[in-house]
Scaffold this motif. Sequence first.
Motif, PDB file in Angstrom:
ATOM      1  N   VAL A  83       0.850  -1.332   0.038  1.00  0.00           N
ATOM      2  CA  VAL A  83      -0.091  -0.065  -0.001  1.00  0.00           C
ATOM      3  C   VAL A  83       0.873   1.275   0.061  1.00  0.00           C
ATOM      4  O   VAL A  83       0.664   2.113  -0.681  1.00  0.00           O
ATOM      5  N   LEU A  84       1.865   1.182   0.900  1.00  0.00           N
ATOM      6  CA  LEU A  84       2.773   2.341   0.778  1.00  0.00           C
ATOM      7  C   LEU A  84       3.409   2.782  -0.628  1.00  0.00           C
ATOM      8  O   LEU A  84       3.634   3.707  -0.984  1.00  0.00           O
ATOM      9  N   GLN A  85       3.829   1.608  -1.318  1.00  0.00           N
ATOM     10  CA  GLN A  85       4.408   1.705  -2.552  1.00  0.00           C
ATOM     11  C   GLN A  85       3.484   2.188  -3.603  1.00  0.00           C
ATOM     12  O   GLN A  85       3.627   2.809  -4.421  1.00  0.00           O
ATOM     13  N   GLU A  86       1.936   1.722  -3.517  1.00  0.00           N
ATOM     14  CA  GLU A  86       1.177   1.933  -4.352  1.00  0.00           C
ATOM     15  C   GLU A  86       0.388   3.346  -4.230  1.00  0.00           C
ATOM     16  O   GLU A  86      -0.082   4.010  -5.086  1.00  0.00           O
ATOM     17  N   ARG A  87       0.589   3.857  -3.335  1.00  0.00           N
ATOM     18  CA  ARG A  87       0.127   5.265  -2.820  1.00  0.00           C
ATOM     19  C   ARG A  87       0.768   6.329  -3.646  1.00  0.00           C
ATOM     20  O   ARG A  87       0.368   7.431  -4.062  1.00  0.00           O
ATOM     21  N   LYS A  88       1.836   5.902  -4.000  1.00  0.00           N
ATOM     22  CA  LYS A  88       2.713   6.923  -4.963  1.00  0.00           C
ATOM     23  C   LYS A  88       2.043   7.265  -6.232  1.00  0.00           C
ATOM     24  O   LYS A  88       2.274   8.406  -6.674  1.00  0.00           O
ATOM     25  N   LYS A  89       1.420   6.270  -6.824  1.00  0.00           N
ATOM     26  CA  LYS A  89       0.938   6.536  -8.068  1.00  0.00           C
ATOM     27  C   LYS A  89      -0.253   7.710  -8.036  1.00  0.00           C
ATOM     28  O   LYS A  89      -0.773   8.279  -8.842  1.00  0.00           O
ATOM     29  N   TYR A  90      -0.876   7.971  -6.708  1.00  0.00           N
ATOM     30  CA  TYR A  90      -1.749   9.108  -6.745  1.00  0.00           C
ATOM     31  C   TYR A  90      -1.088  10.430  -6.544  1.00  0.00           C
ATOM     32  O   TYR A  90      -1.717  11.591  -6.364  1.00  0.00           O
ATOM     33  N   GLY A  91       0.227  10.452  -6.639  1.00  0.00           N
ATOM     34  CA  GLY A  91       0.911  11.971  -6.524  1.00  0.00           C
ATOM     35  C   GLY A  91       0.621  12.527  -5.111  1.00  0.00           C
ATOM     36  O   GLY A  91       0.792  11.722  -4.136  1.00  0.00           O
ATOM     37  N   PRO A  92       0.582  13.794  -5.050  1.00  0.00           N
ATOM     38  CA  PRO A  92       0.583  14.512  -3.760  1.00  0.00           C
ATOM     39  C   PRO A  92      -0.576  13.816  -2.764  1.00  0.00           C
ATOM     40  O   PRO A  92      -0.773  14.022  -1.967  1.00  0.00           O
ATOM     41  N   LEU A  93      -1.891  13.462  -3.448  1.00  0.00           N
ATOM     42  CA  LEU A  93      -2.826  12.561  -2.750  1.00  0.00           C
ATOM     43  C   LEU A  93      -2.326  11.551  -1.894  1.00  0.00           C
ATOM     44  O   LEU A  93      -2.729  11.303  -1.077  1.00  0.00           O
ATOM     45  N   GLU A 115      -9.749  17.543  19.374  1.00  0.00           N
ATOM     46  CA  GLU A 115      -8.974  16.680  18.909  1.00  0.00           C
ATOM     47  C   GLU A 115      -9.881  15.712  17.869  1.00  0.00           C
ATOM     48  O   GLU A 115      -9.641  14.835  17.080  1.00  0.00           O
ATOM     49  N   GLU A 116     -11.088  16.116  17.889  1.00  0.00           N
ATOM     50  CA  GLU A 116     -12.012  15.474  17.015  1.00  0.00           C
ATOM     51  C   GLU A 116     -12.117  16.074  15.492  1.00  0.00           C
ATOM     52  O   GLU A 116     -12.452  15.615  14.743  1.00  0.00           O
ATOM     53  N   ASP A 117     -11.445  17.392  15.444  1.00  0.00           N
ATOM     54  CA  ASP A 117     -11.437  18.248  14.209  1.00  0.00           C
ATOM     55  C   ASP A 117     -10.210  17.524  13.501  1.00  0.00           C
ATOM     56  O   ASP A 117      -9.335  16.921  13.851  1.00  0.00           O
ATOM     57  N   TYR A 118     -10.374  17.847  12.111  1.00  0.00           N
ATOM     58  CA  TYR A 118      -9.282  17.536  11.292  1.00  0.00           C
ATOM     59  C   TYR A 118      -8.477  18.621  10.867  1.00  0.00           C
ATOM     60  O   TYR A 118      -8.934  19.655  10.560  1.00  0.00           O
ATOM     61  N   ALA A 119      -7.085  18.431  11.005  1.00  0.00           N
ATOM     62  CA  ALA A 119      -6.099  19.441  10.983  1.00  0.00           C
ATOM     63  C   ALA A 119      -5.668  19.434   9.487  1.00  0.00           C
ATOM     64  O   ALA A 119      -4.806  18.693   8.997  1.00  0.00           O
ATOM     65  N   CYS A 120      -6.515  20.081   8.693  1.00  0.00           N
ATOM     66  CA  CYS A 120      -6.461  20.157   7.120  1.00  0.00           C
ATOM     67  C   CYS A 120      -5.332  21.174   6.846  1.00  0.00           C
ATOM     68  O   CYS A 120      -5.467  22.146   6.875  1.00  0.00           O
ATOM     69  N   PRO A 121      -4.250  20.425   5.945  1.00  0.00           N
ATOM     70  CA  PRO A 121      -3.357  21.076   5.696  1.00  0.00           C
ATOM     71  C   PRO A 121      -3.642  22.193   4.480  1.00  0.00           C
ATOM     72  O   PRO A 121      -4.570  21.890   3.295  1.00  0.00           O
ATOM     73  N   LEU A 122      -3.168  23.512   4.403  1.00  0.00           N
ATOM     74  CA  LEU A 122      -3.229  24.642   3.546  1.00  0.00           C
ATOM     75  C   LEU A 122      -2.005  24.502   2.607  1.00  0.00           C
ATOM     76  O   LEU A 122      -0.989  24.980   2.952  1.00  0.00           O
ATOM     77  N   TYR A 123      -2.132  24.380   1.288  1.00  0.00           N
ATOM     78  CA  TYR A 123      -0.923  24.534   0.377  1.00  0.00           C
ATOM     79  C   TYR A 123      -1.331  25.448  -0.528  1.00  0.00           C
ATOM     80  O   TYR A 123      -2.128  26.074  -0.989  1.00  0.00           O
ATOM     81  N   LYS A 124       0.017  26.234  -1.167  1.00  0.00           N
ATOM     82  CA  LYS A 124       0.061  27.233  -2.242  1.00  0.00           C
ATOM     83  C   LYS A 124      -0.404  26.735  -3.295  1.00  0.00           C
ATOM     84  O   LYS A 124      -1.124  27.215  -4.355  1.00  0.00           O
ATOM     85  N   THR A 125       0.211  25.456  -3.908  1.00  0.00           N
ATOM     86  CA  THR A 125      -0.145  24.615  -5.029  1.00  0.00           C
ATOM     87  C   THR A 125      -0.533  23.188  -4.903  1.00  0.00           C
ATOM     88  O   THR A 125      -0.214  22.720  -3.788  1.00  0.00           O
ATOM     89  N   PRO A 126      -1.001  22.746  -5.885  1.00  0.00           N
ATOM     90  CA  PRO A 126      -1.694  21.315  -5.836  1.00  0.00           C
ATOM     91  C   PRO A 126      -0.337  20.144  -5.633  1.00  0.00           C
ATOM     92  O   PRO A 126      -0.517  19.136  -5.318  1.00  0.00           O
ATOM     93  N   GLU A 127       0.962  20.693  -5.902  1.00  0.00           N
ATOM     94  CA  GLU A 127       2.149  20.018  -5.746  1.00  0.00           C
ATOM     95  C   GLU A 127       2.445  19.557  -4.506  1.00  0.00           C
ATOM     96  O   GLU A 127       2.857  18.498  -4.161  1.00  0.00           O
ATOM     97  N   ARG A 128       2.023  20.324  -3.527  1.00  0.00           N
ATOM     98  CA  ARG A 128       2.200  20.087  -2.051  1.00  0.00           C
ATOM     99  C   ARG A 128       3.588  20.139  -1.604  1.00  0.00           C
ATOM    100  O   ARG A 128       3.796  20.811  -0.435  1.00  0.00           O
ATOM    101  N   ALA A 129       4.491  19.561  -2.268  1.00  0.00           N
ATOM    102  CA  ALA A 129       5.819  19.450  -1.689  1.00  0.00           C
ATOM    103  C   ALA A 129       6.462  20.728  -1.822  1.00  0.00           C
ATOM    104  O   ALA A 129       6.357  21.652  -2.492  1.00  0.00           O
ATOM    105  N   GLY A 130       7.374  20.976  -0.909  1.00  0.00           N
ATOM    106  CA  GLY A 130       7.985  22.332  -0.963  1.00  0.00           C
ATOM    107  C   GLY A 130       9.571  22.196   0.095  1.00  0.00           C
ATOM    108  O   GLY A 130       9.676  21.114   0.608  1.00  0.00           O
ATOM    109  N   VAL A 131      10.350  23.310   0.094  1.00  0.00           N
ATOM    110  CA  VAL A 131      11.367  23.215   0.855  1.00  0.00           C
ATOM    111  C   VAL A 131      11.259  24.570   1.663  1.00  0.00           C
ATOM    112  O   VAL A 131      10.735  25.434   1.638  1.00  0.00           O
TER     113      VAL A 131
END
Length: 673
Positions: free
Chosen positions: A228-238, A615-631
Motif C-alpha cells: 500500500v505504501l508503494q502504490e500510494r505513490k501513483k496518486y501523486g500528492p494525494l 481532537e475530533e477536528d481534522y487538521a487540514c493542511p493548506l498549500y499554495k499549489t497542488p504539488e504540495r511538496a516544498g522546501v
Amino acid sequence: KWDEELNTFQKLLVLKAFRDEKVIFKLMEFIEHSIGNEFAHPMPPKMEEVFQVSDYKTPIIFVLSQGADPTNNILRYAKDVRPNEKDPVKMISLGEGQGPFADEKIIQGKQNGDWVLLANCHLCKSWMPELKKHVEKLVEGKISGQEEDENEALPHPDFRLLLTSMPCSYFPAYILQNGIKLTNEPPKGIKANMMSNLSLMTPAKLDDCEKPNEFKRLVFSLCFFHAVLQERKKYGPLGWNKFYEFNESDLETGITVLKNLLDGHEIIPWESLDFVIGEITWGGRVTDDLDRRCLKCVLSLFLNEEVILDDYSYTKSGVYKIPSEYSMDSYLEYVKSLPDNDDPEIFGMNENANLTYQKQESEFLLNVLITVQPTGKASSGGKSPDEELFDLVTKMQSKLPDKISKAEINKGLFGTIRGNINSLTTFVMQEMERFNKLISVMKKSLEEMKKAIKGIVVMSGELEAMYKSLLTNKVPEMWASAAYPSLRPLGSWVADAFARIKFIKKWLYKGAPNAYWLPSFYFPQGFLTAVLQNYSRKFQIAIDELGFSYALQTIHDPREVKEALQDGVYIYGLFFEASRVDMDKLCLAESLPGETYSTCPLIKFTPVRNYRRDEEDYACPLYKTPERAGVLSTTGHSTNFIKCLDLPTEEKPEYWVLKGTALLCEKLEQLVI
C-alpha cells in the motif's frame, strides 16, 4: 458512424477534447493498432535472453527506475549459471573513491573470465571517463587500459561487464552505443507488489517464530502494508507529499523486527511494534511531518490488536483481508485472486482518486509529446512560429498593467495601533514591491522578445528558453523566478497574475477589503502573522500565545460580506481536494462523484489566546499549489505549506488523512494544446 467515419487517431482527438483523463488508455489501443501489440504491452526482459546475445566485448547496461533494482535477479541468475564459482559475480557499488577498485576488478575480470557488476554508475561522475576507456579497450579486444604489445592475449571469453545506472547526462554515450541496454519497471498494483513481497518469504521462515500463528498473520499484514505504501505513490500528492523510495530492505527489516519482538515478549508489544515500524523502519525514510501522519494512519489498519482475529478485514467490502489458512500456498493463491485494478478503498480513497491518477498520467504523456514536437516552418496558409509568437507578445503587452503607484496609496491605511503602523499595511506594501518587480521583468522581457524576433537584438539563451515556453503554453523561467509558486499553464497564469495585481491595487488605493483573497499573496504566512500581530498589539498579548480558530461560513461570494471583522479576517479563494463542505452542517463531507476539487466557502480566522484544538477536528493542511511538496526558505517557512486549519468533521480525522484531503490556493489545470 463512429467506427465508420473516424479512424483510430481521430477517435483519440475526440476523447482528448471530452475526457482527457482517458487518453492514456485509448493511446495504448492506438499504438497496438498502428505498430503492434509488442509495443503496447512489452514483455520484461529475461536474463537468459540477455546473456545469450552478449559477449565479452559488449557491456550490459541496466537503466534503473525508481523502485526497481535488478541486482538480486543478476545474482540469482549468476548462481544458477555458474554454480561452481564461489563468487559468481564480482560486485562493487560505485561512489566517491571507488574508481581504483573498479579498475582493478575489471582488469582481473578480463584475465580470469569473471562477471563484474558495477552498481550505481550515476554516483561516480568523475570516474565515467575511465569507464569509457575500459569499454573502448574491450571493443578493441585488450585487457588493460594502457598500450599493449601485439602479442597481448584477448580478454577471457567468459568475461562480462554489467553496469547499473539511473538516467544521467554524463553517462558516456560511447558505452550506450556499444552496449546492450535494458530496463525494468517496478511492479504496479497491489497484486504485483504482494507477489513480489511474498517472494521474500519461505515456509521455513514463516514457521520460525515462537508465536507461529500471530507471526504468520502479521507478516502477511506487513507485506500488505508495504504494498500500500508503494502504490500510494501513483496518486501523486494525494498519496504522498514527497517521493519516498521504500524498498525490499524495509520489508525484510520490518519482518526481522517483528520476529524479535514476538520472540522476546509473552504478550505482543503493540506499542513497541507501532513505534519501531512506524517511526524507524519505514518512518525513518519519511521527512514530511504530514506524510508521517499519513504513514501512521495506514499502519494502524495493518498493525493492530484486531489483525490477529480470524474475521479481520482491511476494508469494508471484505475483498482485502488475511487468508484463513496461514501457509505460503494459501497466501499466494489468495493474492492471485485479487483484482488486477486496485480498488481505491484499500488506500482509504474513493473513485475520484483514480480520476486524479488518470489525469496525471495523461498530462505527463501530453507534456512529453509537446516537448518533442518540431517548431519548424509554418504549414501552407498558416503563420510561422515567429509570427504567432509576435502576435502573442503584442497581445500580452497591451494587457500588462502598470506598476502600482505609491503616490495613489490611500492615506487611511497608515493608521496606528497603540502607536504602531498597522501590520497589514506593512505586509501589503511588501507585496506591492514584489508585484512591481514581476511587472518590470515581464515588461522588459516582452520588449526584448519582440526585438529578438525582428532580428534587432541577439536571441540570448534566456530569450530562447522564453521563446520555447511561450510556444508551448508554459510560463517562462525568468517570469516564474520573479513570481509566486504556481503550476498554471501560461494563459491561466497570466490572467491570474493580472487578477492578483488588481486585488493589491484595490486594497492600496481604496482601503482594506472586508474579506481577503489569501491565494493572491506571495507570502500568505506573512499575512496571517500580520493579523496576529495587530491583535497582539491591540490587546497587549504576546504573539507567541496566540493562535487561530477557524469557522466555515455559509457564503462563497466575498461581496456578500458587508463589514470587516474588528478582530480577525474573512478568507476566500481556497479549494478543497478530496473533500467538500456540507453547507447544511458546515463540516467536511465526501466529494461528489467525478469532482476532484470543490470550492471552499469563506473561512473566518479569529485570533485566540492559548488556543487548544479539538481532537475530533481534522487538521487540514493548506498549500499554495497542488504539488504540495516544498522546501524550507530562508525565512524558515515552507515554499508551499502554509498551515493546518482545524475543521469540523463527522468522520474520524484519520478518514481524511488517508484520503489526502487538503486545502489549496489553486487548482491543477490541464495544459491546453
